[in-house]
Design an enzyme around this catalytic site. Structure first.
Site, PDB file in Angstrom:
ATOM      1  N   PRO A   2       0.830  -1.203   0.000  1.00 17.50           N
ATOM      2  CA  PRO A   2       0.000   0.000   0.000  1.00 17.50           C
ATOM      3  C   PRO A   2       0.868   1.259   0.000  1.00 17.50           C
ATOM      4  O   PRO A   2       1.818   1.370   0.775  1.00 17.50           O
ATOM      5  CB  PRO A   2      -0.791  -0.130   1.306  1.00 17.50           C
ATOM      6  N   GLU A   3       0.557   2.188  -0.883  1.00 14.78           N
ATOM      7  CA  GLU A   3       1.318   3.429  -0.995  1.00 14.78           C
ATOM      8  C   GLU A   3       0.416   4.592  -0.611  1.00 14.78           C
ATOM      9  O   GLU A   3      -0.664   4.387  -0.050  1.00 14.78           O
ATOM     10  CB  GLU A   3       1.885   3.546  -2.404  1.00 14.78           C
ATOM     11  N   LYS A  57       2.862   7.496   4.606  1.00 15.78           N
ATOM     12  CA  LYS A  57       2.046   6.279   4.583  1.00 15.78           C
ATOM     13  C   LYS A  57       1.572   5.884   5.981  1.00 15.78           C
ATOM     14  O   LYS A  57       1.162   4.744   6.213  1.00 15.78           O
ATOM     15  CB  LYS A  57       2.811   5.139   3.914  1.00 15.78           C
ATOM     16  N   HIS A  92      -4.668 -13.823  10.457  1.00 13.13           N
ATOM     17  CA  HIS A  92      -3.927 -12.628  10.051  1.00 13.13           C
ATOM     18  C   HIS A  92      -4.568 -11.338  10.547  1.00 13.13           C
ATOM     19  O   HIS A  92      -4.094 -10.254  10.229  1.00 13.13           O
ATOM     20  CB  HIS A  92      -3.794 -12.584   8.531  1.00 13.13           C
ATOM     21  N   ARG A 111       1.804 -10.588   6.214  1.00 12.42           N
ATOM     22  CA  ARG A 111       3.268 -10.620   6.320  1.00 12.42           C
ATOM     23  C   ARG A 111       3.798  -9.957   7.592  1.00 12.42           C
ATOM     24  O   ARG A 111       4.992 -10.034   7.884  1.00 12.42           O
ATOM     25  CB  ARG A 111       3.884  -9.966   5.077  1.00 12.42           C
ATOM     26  N   LYS A 152      23.094  15.146  -6.960  1.00 10.20           N
ATOM     27  CA  LYS A 152      22.601  13.806  -6.628  1.00 10.20           C
ATOM     28  C   LYS A 152      22.841  12.894  -7.835  1.00 10.20           C
ATOM     29  O   LYS A 152      22.207  13.033  -8.870  1.00 10.20           O
ATOM     30  CB  LYS A 152      21.112  13.841  -6.298  1.00 10.20           C
ATOM     31  N   ARG A 261      14.372  -2.590  -7.001  1.00 10.97           N
ATOM     32  CA  ARG A 261      12.934  -2.598  -7.290  1.00 10.97           C
ATOM     33  C   ARG A 261      12.729  -2.702  -8.796  1.00 10.97           C
ATOM     34  O   ARG A 261      13.472  -2.100  -9.575  1.00 10.97           O
ATOM     35  CB  ARG A 261      12.261  -1.314  -6.779  1.00 10.97           C
TER      36      ARG A 261
END
Length: 274
Positions: A2-3, A57, A92, A111, A152, A261
């Site tokens: 979830p973002e 988040k 869960h 998880r 950067k 990623r």
């Protein structure tokens, strides 16, 4: 995982049912998730919920006895239930926040990478104080993005996913935003032009706003508090579409691991300068 749009969707889904309510009890079935669940949560019976908010988040439940910080981790979700129609908890289902009105906020996390924490004031909590600006706020400007990108050498995808720079631009929305801006994910952040920073800031805000309107993105675990999926997955341009045709030019979408990623991009719409 979830973002930001998924957490914002959760906030908007549960706020009308919890704001102004009084906590009857918090049932903790699993004492440790990513971190041990704060012992202060066991003493919240009788506390009034003043408001709810989101920072990055983190979903924050503000009460008269301090703030509860909820992070969904990799696979967490929140569901609203009613004690008049009891539903047996699964293995869960780790936490229930129950109000005196009989509303149950149930936290499910297969998880167990999420978190339930307590702070006297969330804004002073160490995990919160180090965060960068909200991407939908007035402080996240193209000028800010350009200045932060100087010197950067990191890939721009990793740069915009860094919570010290800006919060909430997770893997899905980073890939989508870079595609919309026409920026290759491996471009060094320091090579972003001012014009590209304007485009990138604008599309990050547009992509996140659209995702929130669609109720987030359901790829595996995420569902809204009412059990419905998020629908943004239906309009993804590049994420998860390796080998499929680009919706803009027909070139096959490519995938590459950047910063551990999976990153998705169109090599024609997002050329990497030589």
């Amino acid at each position: 995982m979830p973002e930001l749009p998924e957490v914002e969707t959760c906030l908007r889904g549960i706020e009308p049912y919890l704001a102004g309510q009084t906590i009857q009890q918090i049932v903790i079935r699993t004492p440790k998730l990513r971190w041990p669940i704060s012992a202060e949560l066991c003493a919240m019976s009788g506390a009034k919920i003043l408001a709810l908010s989101r920072r990055a988040k983190y979903l924050i439940i503000h009460t008269e006895r301090g703030d509860i910080l909820v992070h969904l981790g990799m696979s967490g979700s929140l569901t609203l239930l009613n004690s008049s129609q009891p539903t047996k908890a699964s293995k869960h289902d780790h936490v229930d926040l129950i109000t005196e009105a009989g509303i149950i906020l149930r936290y499910n996390d297969p998880r167990k990478f999420g978190a339930w924490l307590w702070a006297k004031q969330a804004e002073n909590y160490p995990l919160i104080t180090k965060l960068g600006p909200e991407p939908l706020s007035d402080t996240f400007t193209s000028d800010y993005l350009f200045k932060k990108s100087r010197n950067k050498t990191v890939a721009v995808k990793n740069f915009i996913m860094n919570n010290d720079i800006v919060v909430g631009v997770g893997n899905i929305y980073a890939s989508e935003s870079l595609f919309m801006a026409g920026v290759h994910p491996e471009l060094a952040a320091q090579n972003l032009t001012e014009k590209q920073c304007v485009q990138l800031r604008n599309v990050i805000q547009a992509v996140l706003t659209k995702a929130i309107i669609q109720g987030g993105t359901t790829l595996k675990d995420f569902t809204q508090p009412d059990g419905k999926p998020g629908y943004f997955a239906q309009v993804l341009q590049v994420y998860g579409r390796k080998g499929e045709e680009c919706r803009e030019c027909g070139t096959l979408i490519q995938a590459k691991v950047i910063g551990q990623r999976n990153s998705y991009f169109c090599p024609d719409c997002q050329p990497l300068p030589k």
